[in-house]
Design a protein around this motif. Sequence first.
Motif, mmCIF file in Angstrom:
data_model
loop_
_atom_site.group_PDB
_atom_site.id
_atom_site.type_symbol
_atom_site.label_atom_id
_atom_site.label_comp_id
_atom_site.label_asym_id
_atom_site.label_seq_id
_atom_site.Cartn_x
_atom_site.Cartn_y
_atom_site.Cartn_z
ATOM 1 N N PHE A 66 0.868 -1.177 0.000
ATOM 2 C CA PHE A 66 0.000 0.000 0.000
ATOM 3 C C PHE A 66 0.907 1.230 0.000
ATOM 4 O O PHE A 66 1.575 1.527 0.991
ATOM 5 N N GLU A 70 2.286 12.160 0.740
ATOM 6 C CA GLU A 70 1.762 13.267 1.565
ATOM 7 C C GLU A 70 1.903 12.957 3.061
ATOM 8 O O GLU A 70 1.195 12.129 3.636
ATOM 9 N N ALA A 73 -1.143 12.692 5.400
ATOM 10 C CA ALA A 73 -1.937 11.482 5.151
ATOM 11 C C ALA A 73 -1.211 10.258 5.724
ATOM 12 O O ALA A 73 -1.826 9.379 6.329
ATOM 13 N N HIS A 107 -0.310 23.702 5.351
ATOM 14 C CA HIS A 107 0.277 23.685 4.005
ATOM 15 C C HIS A 107 0.635 25.052 3.480
ATOM 16 O O HIS A 107 1.745 25.276 3.001
ATOM 17 N N MET B 1 -14.621 16.336 7.085
ATOM 18 C CA MET B 1 -14.283 15.103 7.791
ATOM 19 C C MET B 1 -15.011 15.072 9.132
ATOM 20 O O MET B 1 -15.535 14.048 9.543
ATOM 21 N N TYR B 14 -16.135 9.349 3.558
ATOM 22 C CA TYR B 14 -14.860 9.341 4.276
ATOM 23 C C TYR B 14 -14.747 7.940 4.878
ATOM 24 O O TYR B 14 -15.045 7.720 6.031
ATOM 25 N N LEU B 18 -9.192 2.063 6.507
ATOM 26 C CA LEU B 18 -8.092 3.020 6.718
ATOM 27 C C LEU B 18 -7.261 3.297 5.481
ATOM 28 O O LEU B 18 -6.727 4.392 5.328
ATOM 29 N N GLN B 19 -7.163 2.316 4.596
ATOM 30 C CA GLN B 19 -6.378 2.572 3.388
ATOM 31 C C GLN B 19 -7.153 3.486 2.438
ATOM 32 O O GLN B 19 -6.602 4.425 1.862
ATOM 33 N N ALA B 22 -7.025 6.880 3.851
ATOM 34 C CA ALA B 22 -5.700 7.476 3.631
ATOM 35 C C ALA B 22 -5.608 8.086 2.237
ATOM 36 O O ALA B 22 -4.974 9.130 2.048
ATOM 37 N N LEU B 23 -6.245 7.444 1.264
ATOM 38 C CA LEU B 23 -6.204 7.979 -0.100
ATOM 39 C C LEU B 23 -7.007 9.273 -0.199
ATOM 40 O O LEU B 23 -6.649 10.188 -0.946
ATOM 41 N N ASN B 25 -7.311 11.366 2.349
ATOM 42 C CA ASN B 25 -6.417 12.319 3.025
ATOM 43 C C ASN B 25 -5.265 12.733 2.128
ATOM 44 O O ASN B 25 -4.832 13.886 2.141
ATOM 45 N N GLU B 26 -4.757 11.783 1.356
ATOM 46 C CA GLU B 26 -3.645 12.073 0.450
ATOM 47 C C GLU B 26 -4.060 13.146 -0.555
ATOM 48 O O GLU B 26 -3.331 14.112 -0.791
ATOM 49 N N SER B 29 -4.539 16.582 1.093
ATOM 50 C CA SER B 29 -3.267 17.209 1.422
ATOM 51 C C SER B 29 -2.611 17.801 0.175
ATOM 52 O O SER B 29 -2.229 18.972 0.154
ATOM 53 N N TRP B 30 -2.506 16.987 -0.863
ATOM 54 C CA TRP B 30 -1.824 17.391 -2.096
ATOM 55 C C TRP B 30 -2.446 18.629 -2.728
ATOM 56 O O TRP B 30 -1.765 19.536 -3.200
#
Lengths: 226, 171
Positions: A66, A70, A73, A107, B1, B14, B18-19, B22-23, B25-26, B29-30
């Motif tokens: 996996f 970021e 995250a 950020h 969230m 949401y 958890l995976q 996380a995506l 959240n990724e 963030s980005w």
Amino acid sequence: MAGRKALKVYLDLLSQPCRAVLIFLKINKLPHAVEYVALRKGEQRSPEFTKLNPMQKVPVMDDNGFVLTESDAILKYLATTYNVPDHWYPKHPERRARVDEYTAWHHMNTRLHAAKVFIFEVLLPRVTGQPTDAGKVDKALAELEGTLDKLENMFLKRQAFLCGDDISLADLLAICELMQPLGGGRDILKDRPKLLTWKSRVQSALSDSFDDAHSVLYRLRDKAKL
Amino acid sequence: MYLAEKFHSPDHWYPADLQKRALVNEYLSWQHSAIRMHAAKIIWLKLLIPKAMEVEVPKDKMDSAIENLNGTLKQFEEKFLQDRPFIVGDQISLADLVAVVEIIQPLGAGLDVFENRPKLRAWKDRVREAVGSELFDEAHQNILSCQEIVETMDRNKFEAYKPQIVKYFLS
């Protein structure tokens, strides 16, 4: 547990978010393997690394296939997947929301402004061989002052840490960014007693993992002093 | 969230997984220093600054803003969409919601980001359908009629902010 490999992270300790991830793994004693990616050598542009992360950035986490990028995250994933103390990323919705609030604001505020000081003062001159543009450094410092004011007056107003009475992911991300200008020999917190007190609380909570992660930055600072 | 957790909204917004979470959240963030940064600028540089504030925007600033937008949209399609219907998988999540509102923003200035981007357009249409077209269109009403709004708005509204805005976007 057969066949389960340890978590792997790809880091460069000169990168602020990378340090936050490493400190988190160490302070919580999470088994992990580190592969260092030297940004100054352009290793993030290698074909293998690009395959792992087409954005060509660090940190990257690989938890048994996996892959996640970021830092915020990654930290949230680690905090919720593995057994770590609740204060890092509280389960309580309101308390968790405070951490999310900070990590969103981070950020374009803490990260953006503190990084710019380091980039203009240390990184760009090093990479281009040109002298430091003092005007750009001054502008970045002025913008950073605004961020430091907000950290003191908003997040640290009536509490010991950014999101409450205990350390969280927010403090970890913030401290690593605020340390960065030290690489150029500049202590941006020196005239800010409130932030200095917060910093020493954070360092205390992080013990050895803090200095270990910052060793590369300290070496850079020591070179700048010469 | 917070809203998703507190009010127990459907899992896909949401995910509890958890995976998958996380995506989400990724992406969240980005996007701060990518889509949000580059898409939000367009309406300022192409519409509000020249038309509402009557300040000229240098061509190189506009060109570089569009180049950055194109770059970030390409990264969005290549990493966050790929061949999936939505950012995290088969169902809409907070990531798609946050993304779509930012990506539509330049349309307010008359820049059609979906032109020659069939994949992006198809994703947008799926998001619109998943949200419900009526709600989606209602939410976007003002931004899509921005050009007309600017025609009739009181120019003085911007006077107080002009120096800050010019400094921020044009220096």
